[in-house]
Design a protein around this motif. Structure first.
Motif, PDB file in Angstrom:
ATOM      1  N   LEU A   1       0.822  -1.130  -0.013  1.00 12.94           N
ATOM      2  CA  LEU A   1      -0.341  -0.091  -0.069  1.00 12.94           C
ATOM      3  C   LEU A   1       0.807   1.214   0.197  1.00 12.94           C
ATOM      4  CD1 LEU A   1      -2.945   1.165   0.285  1.00 12.94           C
ATOM      5  CD2 LEU A   1      -2.588   1.019   2.667  1.00 12.94           C
TER       6      LEU A   1
ATOM      7  N   TRP B   1       2.300   1.885  -3.640  1.00 15.61           N
ATOM      8  CA  TRP B   1       1.029   2.240  -4.325  1.00 15.61           C
ATOM      9  C   TRP B   1       0.381   3.708  -4.012  1.00 15.61           C
ATOM     10  CZ3 TRP B   1      -3.441  -1.740  -4.919  1.00 15.61           C
ATOM     11  CH2 TRP B   1      -2.983  -3.140  -5.147  1.00 15.61           C
TER      12      TRP B   1
ATOM     13  N   LEU C   1       2.906   5.074   6.680  1.00 18.83           N
ATOM     14  CA  LEU C   1       2.938   3.856   6.041  1.00 18.83           C
ATOM     15  C   LEU C   1       4.475   3.701   5.827  1.00 18.83           C
ATOM     16  CD1 LEU C   1      -0.069   3.913   3.475  1.00 18.83           C
ATOM     17  CD2 LEU C   1      -0.191   2.706   5.765  1.00 18.83           C
TER      18      LEU C   1
ATOM     19  N   LEU D   1       6.086   2.858   9.240  1.00 21.34           N
ATOM     20  CA  LEU D   1       5.646   1.646   9.844  1.00 21.34           C
ATOM     21  C   LEU D   1       5.906   0.367   9.186  1.00 21.34           C
ATOM     22  CD1 LEU D   1       2.393   0.752  11.789  1.00 21.34           C
ATOM     23  CD2 LEU D   1       2.624  -0.557   9.571  1.00 21.34           C
TER      24      LEU D   1
ATOM     25  N   THR E   1       8.399  -2.462  10.803  1.00 21.57           N
ATOM     26  CA  THR E   1       7.961  -3.895  11.089  1.00 21.57           C
ATOM     27  C   THR E   1       8.624  -4.836  10.404  1.00 21.57           C
ATOM     28  OG1 THR E   1       5.632  -2.752  10.849  1.00 21.57           O
ATOM     29  CG2 THR E   1       5.780  -5.233  10.429  1.00 21.57           C
ATOM     30  N   PHE E   2       9.454  -4.554   9.421  1.00 22.61           N
ATOM     31  CA  PHE E   2      10.435  -5.435   8.673  1.00 22.61           C
ATOM     32  C   PHE E   2      11.491  -5.674   9.732  1.00 22.61           C
ATOM     33  CE2 PHE E   2       9.183  -3.837   4.102  1.00 22.61           C
ATOM     34  CZ  PHE E   2       8.144  -4.938   4.143  1.00 22.61           C
TER      35      PHE E   2
ATOM     36  N   GLU F   1      11.601  -5.164  12.871  1.00 28.98           N
ATOM     37  CA  GLU F   1      11.215  -6.201  14.178  1.00 28.98           C
ATOM     38  C   GLU F   1      11.225  -7.627  13.935  1.00 28.98           C
ATOM     39  OE1 GLU F   1       9.213  -1.968  16.332  1.00 28.98           O
ATOM     40  OE2 GLU F   1       7.749  -3.669  15.459  1.00 28.98           O
TER      41      GLU F   1
ATOM     42  N   ASN G   1       8.877   5.640  15.812  1.00 27.78           N
ATOM     43  CA  ASN G   1       7.425   6.140  16.012  1.00 27.78           C
ATOM     44  C   ASN G   1       7.352   7.597  16.278  1.00 27.78           C
ATOM     45  OD1 ASN G   1       6.727   3.373  15.523  1.00 27.78           O
ATOM     46  ND2 ASN G   1       6.230   2.831  17.489  1.00 27.78           N
TER      47      ASN G   1
ATOM     48  N   SER H   1       3.392  -0.466  18.220  1.00 27.76           N
ATOM     49  CA  SER H   1       3.438   0.003  16.727  1.00 27.76           C
ATOM     50  C   SER H   1       2.671   1.523  16.725  1.00 27.76           C
ATOM     51  CB  SER H   1       2.692  -1.088  15.825  1.00 27.76           C
ATOM     52  OG  SER H   1       1.353  -0.879  15.947  1.00 27.76           O
ATOM     53  N   LEU H   2       3.379   2.143  15.618  1.00 27.91           N
ATOM     54  CA  LEU H   2       2.807   3.473  15.421  1.00 27.91           C
ATOM     55  C   LEU H   2       1.155   3.410  15.047  1.00 27.91           C
ATOM     56  CD1 LEU H   2       3.188   6.378  14.383  1.00 27.91           C
ATOM     57  CD2 LEU H   2       3.293   5.599  12.188  1.00 27.91           C
TER      58      LEU H   2
ATOM     59  N   SER I   1      -5.554   2.954   7.598  1.00 24.01           N
ATOM     60  CA  SER I   1      -4.415   2.435   6.558  1.00 24.01           C
ATOM     61  C   SER I   1      -3.395   1.957   6.943  1.00 24.01           C
ATOM     62  CB  SER I   1      -4.066   3.796   5.575  1.00 24.01           C
ATOM     63  OG  SER I   1      -5.081   4.664   5.187  1.00 24.01           O
ATOM     64  N   LEU I   2      -2.757   2.469   8.429  1.00 25.37           N
ATOM     65  CA  LEU I   2      -1.612   1.559   8.793  1.00 25.37           C
ATOM     66  C   LEU I   2      -2.201   0.282   9.102  1.00 25.37           C
ATOM     67  CD1 LEU I   2      -0.494   4.650  11.184  1.00 25.37           C
ATOM     68  CD2 LEU I   2       1.133   3.710   9.259  1.00 25.37           C
TER      69      LEU I   2
ATOM     70  N   PHE J   1      -4.045  -1.719   8.032  1.00 20.82           N
ATOM     71  CA  PHE J   1      -4.096  -2.516   6.703  1.00 20.82           C
ATOM     72  C   PHE J   1      -2.766  -3.095   6.331  1.00 20.82           C
ATOM     73  CE2 PHE J   1      -8.687  -0.445   5.693  1.00 20.82           C
ATOM     74  CZ  PHE J   1      -9.326  -1.515   5.473  1.00 20.82           C
ATOM     75  N   LEU J   2      -2.080  -2.028   6.281  1.00 22.06           N
ATOM     76  CA  LEU J   2      -0.614  -2.452   5.826  1.00 22.06           C
ATOM     77  C   LEU J   2       0.253  -3.180   6.849  1.00 22.06           C
ATOM     78  CD1 LEU J   2       2.017  -0.522   4.029  1.00 22.06           C
ATOM     79  CD2 LEU J   2       2.506  -1.012   6.319  1.00 22.06           C
ATOM     80  N   GLU J   3      -0.085  -2.899   8.192  1.00 27.16           N
ATOM     81  CA  GLU J   3       0.596  -3.962   9.173  1.00 27.16           C
ATOM     82  C   GLU J   3       0.039  -5.213   9.092  1.00 27.16           C
ATOM     83  OE1 GLU J   3      -0.276  -2.615  13.298  1.00 27.16           O
ATOM     84  OE2 GLU J   3       1.667  -2.834  13.781  1.00 27.16           O
TER      85      GLU J   3
ATOM     86  N   THR K   1       1.328  -7.076   6.204  1.00 21.37           N
ATOM     87  CA  THR K   1       3.045  -7.257   6.196  1.00 21.37           C
ATOM     88  C   THR K   1       2.915  -8.480   6.993  1.00 21.37           C
ATOM     89  OG1 THR K   1       3.333  -4.934   5.847  1.00 21.37           O
ATOM     90  CG2 THR K   1       5.153  -6.254   6.760  1.00 21.37           C
ATOM     91  N   PHE K   2       2.381  -8.389   8.279  1.00 26.76           N
ATOM     92  CA  PHE K   2       2.433  -9.691   9.021  1.00 26.76           C
ATOM     93  C   PHE K   2       2.155 -11.184   8.109  1.00 26.76           C
ATOM     94  CE2 PHE K   2       1.620  -7.357  12.970  1.00 26.76           C
ATOM     95  CZ  PHE K   2       2.814  -6.714  13.060  1.00 26.76           C
TER      96      PHE K   2
ATOM     97  N   GLU L   1       2.025 -11.444   4.919  1.00 26.79           N
ATOM     98  CA  GLU L   1       2.918 -11.777   3.911  1.00 26.79           C
ATOM     99  C   GLU L   1       4.410 -12.084   4.272  1.00 26.79           C
ATOM    100  OE1 GLU L   1       1.014  -8.366   0.547  1.00 26.79           O
ATOM    101  OE2 GLU L   1       3.066  -8.019   2.172  1.00 26.79           O
ATOM    102  N   SER L   2       4.661 -11.737   5.681  1.00 25.74           N
ATOM    103  CA  SER L   2       6.197 -12.138   5.962  1.00 25.74           C
ATOM    104  C   SER L   2       6.242 -13.570   7.037  1.00 25.74           C
ATOM    105  CB  SER L   2       6.848 -10.990   6.792  1.00 25.74           C
ATOM    106  OG  SER L   2       6.096 -10.638   7.927  1.00 25.74           O
TER     107      SER L   2
ATOM    108  N   ASN M   1      -5.193  -4.342  -0.115  1.00 26.00           N
ATOM    109  CA  ASN M   1      -4.747  -2.866  -0.481  1.00 26.00           C
ATOM    110  C   ASN M   1      -5.837  -1.995  -1.384  1.00 26.00           C
ATOM    111  OD1 ASN M   1      -2.124  -3.487   0.183  1.00 26.00           O
ATOM    112  ND2 ASN M   1      -1.399  -3.788  -1.705  1.00 26.00           N
TER     113      ASN M   1
END
Lengths: 229, 229
Positions: free
Chosen positions: A116, A119, A173, A176, A180-181, A183, A199, B115-116, B172-173, B175-177, B180-181, B183-184, B199
């Motif tokens: 996101l 994008w 974004l 964060l 996140t990567f 951490e 943060n 997290s933020l 938005s943060l 959704f991305l967070e 990301t979890f 996916e990783s 997204n």
């Protein structure tokens, strides 16, 4: 628009927050992340250019460009030129900053354009460029007719503020996503000093942007031949 | 504020985007994430309540509460009551949604508030609550003096819009967070259908919020004894 209060106090707070944000993002990337480099065997140093240039460029210079048109006690033609130049610097630094992220991804075998953040980032830089070109053609050279300019100025301001708020969201974004990567795969502690620094850099960035927006909807100090907002 | 164009077209687009966002977040959490549950051995089902209630509650109901005061062709006292009730529903759904995230974390041994997204989320729900109480006391019961009310309404609108934009950024943060979890660590493909769905849900949410803000700075359809913005 117009809040009926003076913009100047908001601009002073914004400048202080800008200095804090610049110091914080540099300290993060130099002290914690190993520094910046365009060519390096440690590809992370290439990536580090990205948050530094996006923040100092698109967010801080872009914010100062917005503030400058409102707060500087200068003639409109000079303010217009300063507004245009600061936004051009913001745009160029933003484009170079985005190139650094792609360069890091390509040299490290990391996928591009799936998140996101990426994008919205491409969307924001494109809209920023369109807005700059529109502003140049309509208000600087060759310039629209008087009636066309006074009709389009509120839309220029509104579209500019929307793009700027989107840029702030995209920056948040990015902070964060990177943290996140770090951490989840680089062992950075969730409550450690680096995590707190990142943060708080994001929080200072959001506060800076809020004061930029407040400045832009407040009253200019001097009179002008047409109100900029 | 006031764009000089009618708010109504913006509100229609906002309603359509709201329906799309609700369908998308439900489809994501039911079809891809296994559904919702307050008590479950699969703790992920508890978490799934969080994005659903935050989006349908704070973002959609909150946005409709903002739109309702601008667009409904009703007397001010009735609009005020609807505005107040919709915001109360948004706030309650938001609080329950946040509780679901904490419940999932506590039952799964996941750290809280690092997290933020979580920081901004707690900030936003607190400011939302303060704004609701201020609105209730000043404009509903017991109500400030006429001059106090007309002086404070632009600040109520401005503060409300800032909190709402912060809520959109926080969503938005989130959704991305979450993505990301997934996916990783949960093997969700970076360009797969779930990633695209999440997204695009975020993009639709941001667009919805943009149209809510546009509605709120545009012209109301009817006359009123004092302008709401």
């Amino acid at each position: 628009m117009g809040l009926g209060v003076s913009a100047l106090p908001f601009t002073f707070v914004a400048h202080l927050l800008a200095v804090a944000a610049i110091v914080m993002v540099l300290f993060w990337n130099i002290h914690f992340r190993g520094g910046l480099a365009w060519e390096a065997t440690n590809k992370n140093l290439i990536f580090n250019i990205h948050p530094v240039l996006m923040l100092i460029g698109l967010i801080i210079m872009g914010g100062e460009a917005i503030i400058s048109y409102k707060a500087l006690p200068l003639k409109k033609e000079i303010k217009k030129l300063i507004h245009l130049i600061l936004h051009a610097i913001a745009l160029v630094l933003g484009i170079v900053g985005i190139c650094a992220a792609f360069k890091n991804h390509n040299e490290s075998g990391i996928a591009n354009m799936y998140s996101l953040h990426s994008w919205l980032g491409i969307g924001v830089i494109s809209l920023y460029g369109i807005q700059w070109i529109f502003g140049f053609v309509m208000f600087f050279y060759p310039g629209g007719s008087e009636s066309l300019r006074s009709q389009s100025i509120p839309w220029h301001v509104l579209f500019g503020l929307i793009v700027y708020v989107l840029a702030l969201g995209t920056a948040s974004l990015g902070f964060l996503e990177k943290l996140t990567f770090l951490e989840s795969s680089a062992g950075v502690a969730k409550y450690g000093s680096e995590a707190l620094l990142v943060n708080f850099t994001a929080i200072v960035t959001i506060l800076f942007g809020t004061f930029v927006v407040l400045s832009s909807i407040s009253s200019a100090p001097g009179e002008d031949d047409y109100s900029p907002i």
